[in-house]
Enzyme design. Structure first.
Site, short mmCIF file in Angstrom:
data_model
loop_
_atom_site.label_atom_id
_atom_site.label_comp_id
_atom_site.label_asym_id
_atom_site.label_seq_id
_atom_site.Cartn_x
_atom_site.Cartn_y
_atom_site.Cartn_z
N TYR A 160 -0.55 -2.24 0.42
CA TYR A 160 -1.46 -1.03 0.73
C TYR A 160 -0.22 0.14 1.05
O TYR A 160 -0.57 1.27 1.22
CB TYR A 160 -2.03 -0.96 2.43
N LYS A 227 -1.38 -15.71 4.66
CA LYS A 227 -1.71 -16.11 3.39
C LYS A 227 -0.39 -17.00 2.78
O LYS A 227 0.02 -16.67 1.52
CB LYS A 227 -2.39 -15.33 2.28
N ASP A 280 -7.82 -17.59 4.70
CA ASP A 280 -9.17 -17.67 4.46
C ASP A 280 -9.77 -18.71 5.31
O ASP A 280 -11.04 -18.59 5.66
CB ASP A 280 -9.15 -18.37 2.91
N ASP A 304 -7.20 -5.78 7.66
CA ASP A 304 -8.30 -4.70 6.96
C ASP A 304 -9.78 -5.73 6.87
O ASP A 304 -10.69 -5.25 7.47
CB ASP A 304 -8.04 -4.08 5.67
#
Ligand code: NAP
Length: 415
Positions: A160, A227, A280, A304
């Site tokens: 971002y 992740k 996930d 987000d």
């Protein structure tokens, strides 16, 4: 003291101070507010009445807020000729704690996003999103009350950061060539490129803020969501830096899952458990075992997605507050957009801004006012006299206007 050309400094009230890492809040602070675009003014009118009523009920004449209207967004463009005038940034800095409604992102204008600009210019590095259930609100879960988390999302780095190049551009081609020839990277011809910067400094200060919050509020766990199994040197490093800052700055104040499994002194039932989950898997976990999670710290993109997904579990964004917080400067805000089709209809749900006000009062140490507002909101929902968005999910509910819902909340504070 900054000078203001368009905004008007209230005749009474003082600035909140920040000394040695601690906020010092006077009895009558000046708090700048941006009404926001679209439905913003409807929402603000109802919200400020709720805030003032809660302050009066909690503190009588001992504490009150002098609200200072400042400009950003469409109204600002009309009044000042600028989307985000410097004096608004000056007010946010001078008075330290502010609140804003939603702002529309000017299409084709010179500014990418007012919200992103605000976060970057003021270095509001944590986006804090508490997500909890309010009894009676329609939702898709069997046991929505089991979700009660506070998400700390890193606000300034990650994909971002806005460092990206269009497919086929000279920059994308040059950088792809460098990566291919110098570092052996395999990149398809004509690819678009984006950069994912994540620093030790940015990650550690975010996790530190989340740890401080978890400890100060007696929360049970802090989960680092990353992740890192795939993106080892960015997301994986976020996890490692998270554990490192816990070990260096909060020694003896937490334990890890590894400590717990070993048993002995480290497995105290009352310790704050610091753990980590892969992003996930975390989406599944929040759905299937929500009560195992409490405070969450995570990089920008994960945060987000996770914040909105979590809000959906308890009934959606209408009651989802947010705060963008840096060191000694904070801007609290609605998490939804301007919903322009409902502008000036006195129809929309003011709950997100009202709960952002609760976060703001908690941040200022004015917990009693925040608690009264939450009590009022719970009572209003229980009475089933709610705005259209809640009414359509609640059998037997009566739809009321934005302002009438504000009245119901104020009435509920006395219950
Ligand atoms: P939006 O304004 O959030 O509205 C989308 C839909 O969400 C609304 O039509 C409404 O759904 C529901 N909704 C939003 N706020 C609600 C509330 N307070 N009470 C009840 N329902 C609510 O999203 P958008 O239409 O995508 O964005 C419009 C503008 O807002 C854009 O310019 C965007 O850039 C901006 N935006 C600003 C922020 C911010 O300032 N933080 C955040 C997001 C978007 P129903 O019609 O189904 O009832």
């Amino acid at each position: 003291m900054a000078s203001y050309r368009f905004a008007k400094r209230p005749s009474s009230g003082d600035a909140i101070a920040f000394e040695k890492g601690v906020l010092s809040v006077p009895g009558n602070p000046v708090i700048p507010f941006v009404e926001g675009d679209g439905t913003g003014p409807d929402i603000w009118r109802a919200s400020v009445r709720v805030f003032d009523a809660a302050l009066k009920k909690a503190y009588g004449s001992e504490r009150k807020v002098s609200w200072m209207k400042v400009y950003a967004g469409e109204e600002s463009h009309a009044v000042t000729g600028e989307w985000l005038p410097q004096e608004t940034l000056d007010a946010f800095t001078e008075f330290r704690v502010s609140i804003k409604g939603p702002l529309s992102t000017p299409v084709g204008g010179g500014i990418r996003s007012l919200n992103v600009t605000l976060r970057q210019v003021l270095d509001l590095y944590a986006c804090i999103r508490p997500v909890r259930y309010f009894e009676g609100v329609g939702n898709p879960m069997k046991e929505p009350e089991k979700l009660d988390v506070v998400i700390f999302r890193e606000n300034t780095e990650d994909v971002y950061a806005g460092i990206e190049w269009k497919a086929g551009s000279r920059e994308a081609e040059e950088i792809a060539d460098l990566l291919r020839t110098k570092y052996g990277a395999e990149i398809r011809a004509g690819s678009a490129l984006g950069i994912k910067p994540m620093s030790e400094f940015g990650s550690k200060r975010l996790v530190k803020m989340a740890m401080q919050y978890a400890l100060a509020n007696g929360r049970k766990s802090l989960t680092l969501v990353h992740k890192g199994n795939i993106m080892k040197y960015t997301e994986g490093a976020f996890r490692d830096w998270g554990y490192e800052v816990a070990a260096s700055d909060f020694k003896g104040q937490f334990c890890t899952e590894a400590d717990l499994s070993k048993g002995g002194n480290a497995s105290r039932a009352d310790c704050l458990v610091v753990k980590d989950r892969i992003a996930d898997a975390m989406f599944q976990q929040l759905l299937l075992r929500p009560d195992e999670y409490d405070v969450i710290a995570t990089p920008n993109l994960n945060g987000d997605y996770l914040s909105d997904a979590a809000a959906a579990q308890v009934g959606g964004l209408g009651l989802a507050p947010g705060g963008n917080v840096g060191d000694g400067v904070a801007v609290f805000e609605a998490t939804h957009g301007t919903a322009p089709k409902y502008a000036n209809l006195d129809k929309i749900n003011p709950g997100s801004v009202i709960l952002s006000g609760v976060m703001m009062f908690e941040y200022m140490g004015w917990k009693e006012a925040g608690e009264l507002i939450v009590r009022g909101l719970e009572a209003a929902i229980k009475s089933k006299r709610v705005t259209y968005d809640l009414a359509r999910q609640m059998p037997g509910a009566t739809e009321v206007s934005t302002s009438a819902f504000g009245d119901e909340i104020i009435k509920g504070m006395g219950a």
